[in-house]
Design a protein around this motif. Sequence first.
Motif, mmCIF file in Angstrom:
data_model
loop_
_atom_site.group_PDB
_atom_site.id
_atom_site.type_symbol
_atom_site.label_atom_id
_atom_site.label_comp_id
_atom_site.label_asym_id
_atom_site.label_seq_id
_atom_site.Cartn_x
_atom_site.Cartn_y
_atom_site.Cartn_z
ATOM 1 N N MET A 192 -7.642 9.608 -7.919
ATOM 2 C CA MET A 192 -8.837 9.044 -7.296
ATOM 3 C C MET A 192 -9.116 7.611 -7.733
ATOM 4 S SD MET A 192 -9.479 11.392 -5.257
ATOM 5 C CE MET A 192 -10.854 10.550 -4.508
ATOM 6 N N MET A 193 -9.014 7.335 -9.024
ATOM 7 C CA MET A 193 -9.304 5.986 -9.493
ATOM 8 C C MET A 193 -8.329 4.949 -8.917
ATOM 9 S SD MET A 193 -10.513 6.982 -13.313
ATOM 10 C CE MET A 193 -11.811 5.836 -13.730
ATOM 11 N N PRO A 194 -7.020 5.231 -8.901
ATOM 12 C CA PRO A 194 -6.112 4.278 -8.254
ATOM 13 C C PRO A 194 -6.367 4.137 -6.747
ATOM 14 C CG PRO A 194 -4.875 5.710 -9.717
ATOM 15 C CD PRO A 194 -6.263 6.275 -9.621
ATOM 16 N N LEU A 195 -6.744 5.230 -6.085
ATOM 17 C CA LEU A 195 -7.050 5.143 -4.657
ATOM 18 C C LEU A 195 -8.301 4.303 -4.410
ATOM 19 C CD1 LEU A 195 -6.305 8.776 -3.427
ATOM 20 C CD2 LEU A 195 -5.020 6.695 -2.879
ATOM 21 N N PHE A 196 -9.309 4.473 -5.261
ATOM 22 C CA PHE A 196 -10.517 3.648 -5.140
ATOM 23 C C PHE A 196 -10.179 2.171 -5.321
ATOM 24 C CE2 PHE A 196 -13.477 7.301 -6.675
ATOM 25 C CZ PHE A 196 -13.499 7.829 -5.401
ATOM 26 N N ARG A 197 -9.340 1.876 -6.321
ATOM 27 C CA ARG A 197 -8.932 0.485 -6.548
ATOM 28 C C ARG A 197 -8.199 -0.063 -5.324
ATOM 29 N NH1 ARG A 197 -4.326 -1.335 -7.348
ATOM 30 N NH2 ARG A 197 -3.450 0.607 -8.102
ATOM 31 N N LEU A 198 -7.287 0.719 -4.794
ATOM 32 C CA LEU A 198 -6.509 0.301 -3.635
ATOM 33 C C LEU A 198 -7.402 0.053 -2.423
ATOM 34 C CD1 LEU A 198 -3.572 -0.175 -2.759
ATOM 35 C CD2 LEU A 198 -3.447 2.231 -2.135
ATOM 36 N N ALA A 199 -8.466 0.851 -2.311
ATOM 37 C CA ALA A 199 -9.396 0.712 -1.186
ATOM 38 C C ALA A 199 -10.425 -0.393 -1.396
ATOM 39 C CB ALA A 199 -10.112 2.041 -0.941
ATOM 40 N N GLY A 200 -10.424 -1.018 -2.582
ATOM 41 C CA GLY A 200 -11.331 -2.122 -2.838
ATOM 42 C C GLY A 200 -12.685 -1.721 -3.388
ATOM 43 N N PHE A 201 -12.821 -0.507 -3.886
ATOM 44 C CA PHE A 201 -14.113 -0.025 -4.357
ATOM 45 C C PHE A 201 -14.575 -0.676 -5.655
ATOM 46 C CE2 PHE A 201 -13.671 3.016 -1.111
ATOM 47 C CZ PHE A 201 -14.887 3.629 -0.932
ATOM 48 N N TYR A 202 -13.714 -1.401 -6.353
ATOM 49 C CA TYR A 202 -14.129 -2.020 -7.608
ATOM 50 C C TYR A 202 -14.463 -3.492 -7.429
ATOM 51 C CZ TYR A 202 -11.932 2.185 -9.519
ATOM 52 O OH TYR A 202 -11.583 3.484 -9.794
ATOM 53 N N ARG A 203 -14.375 -3.994 -6.210
ATOM 54 C CA ARG A 203 -14.635 -5.407 -5.945
ATOM 55 C C ARG A 203 -16.099 -5.626 -5.582
ATOM 56 N NH1 ARG A 203 -9.943 -5.058 -2.201
ATOM 57 N NH2 ARG A 203 -8.189 -4.899 -3.610
ATOM 58 N N ALA A 204 -16.598 -6.819 -5.928
ATOM 59 C CA ALA A 204 -17.989 -7.170 -5.583
ATOM 60 C C ALA A 204 -18.169 -7.052 -4.075
ATOM 61 C CB ALA A 204 -18.286 -8.580 -6.056
ATOM 62 N N GLU A 257 0.825 -1.214 0.000
ATOM 63 C CA GLU A 257 0.000 0.000 0.000
ATOM 64 C C GLU A 257 0.858 1.262 0.000
ATOM 65 O OE1 GLU A 257 -3.951 -1.650 2.329
ATOM 66 O OE2 GLU A 257 -2.162 -1.118 3.488
ATOM 67 N N ILE A 258 1.919 1.258 0.778
ATOM 68 C CA ILE A 258 2.833 2.404 0.808
ATOM 69 C C ILE A 258 3.465 2.599 -0.566
ATOM 70 C CG2 ILE A 258 5.018 3.260 1.757
ATOM 71 C CD1 ILE A 258 4.194 1.884 4.412
ATOM 72 N N SER A 259 3.871 1.503 -1.197
ATOM 73 C CA SER A 259 4.465 1.573 -2.532
ATOM 74 C C SER A 259 3.464 2.126 -3.550
ATOM 75 C CB SER A 259 4.929 0.175 -2.951
ATOM 76 O OG SER A 259 5.364 0.174 -4.273
ATOM 77 N N GLU A 260 2.217 1.661 -3.497
ATOM 78 C CA GLU A 260 1.182 2.139 -4.409
ATOM 79 C C GLU A 260 0.906 3.629 -4.196
ATOM 80 O OE1 GLU A 260 -0.843 0.405 -6.942
ATOM 81 O OE2 GLU A 260 1.048 -0.664 -6.772
ATOM 82 N N LEU A 261 0.805 4.068 -2.945
ATOM 83 C CA LEU A 261 0.562 5.482 -2.648
ATOM 84 C C LEU A 261 1.711 6.352 -3.148
ATOM 85 C CD1 LEU A 261 -0.958 5.170 0.925
ATOM 86 C CD2 LEU A 261 -2.160 5.833 -1.174
ATOM 87 N N THR A 262 2.922 5.869 -2.982
ATOM 88 C CA THR A 262 4.096 6.599 -3.472
ATOM 89 C C THR A 262 4.042 6.720 -4.989
ATOM 90 O OG1 THR A 262 5.422 5.834 -1.603
ATOM 91 C CG2 THR A 262 6.613 6.620 -3.538
ATOM 92 N N GLN A 263 3.658 5.639 -5.670
ATOM 93 C CA GLN A 263 3.558 5.673 -7.135
ATOM 94 C C GLN A 263 2.474 6.635 -7.593
ATOM 95 O OE1 GLN A 263 5.652 3.937 -9.360
ATOM 96 N NE2 GLN A 263 4.722 5.507 -10.639
ATOM 97 N N ILE A 264 1.323 6.641 -6.916
ATOM 98 C CA ILE A 264 0.233 7.566 -7.249
ATOM 99 C C ILE A 264 0.719 9.007 -7.102
ATOM 100 C CG2 ILE A 264 -2.030 8.427 -6.491
ATOM 101 C CD1 ILE A 264 -2.659 5.453 -5.730
ATOM 102 N N ARG A 265 1.398 9.292 -5.996
ATOM 103 C CA ARG A 265 1.932 10.638 -5.766
ATOM 104 C C ARG A 265 2.924 11.034 -6.848
ATOM 105 N NH1 ARG A 265 5.785 10.812 -1.102
ATOM 106 N NH2 ARG A 265 7.073 10.023 -2.771
#
Length: 68
Positions: free
Chosen positions: A41-53, A11-19
């Motif tokens: 926003m879209m990568p953050l939503f994905r990271l938070a699980g907003f695209y999962r059933a 998660e830290i790596s993903e947030l760093t990449q988004i930034r």
Amino acid sequence: MLQLDPLSEFEISELTQIRNDFKNYLNDGKVLEGMVMALTMMPLFRLAGFYRAPIKMRMEQEIDRIND
């Protein structure tokens, strides 16, 4: 009181990449609203699980323009 779990290394790596992605575009000049959504926003939503059933995204429907 709100309690959050510590962030994982992934998660830290993903947030760093988004930034970093956002900074790269921002350094080139103005960033339009759609780009902010796409880059942050879209990568953050994905990271938070907003695209999962069972959550399903829906896009706005197009509205036909009526000519006067």
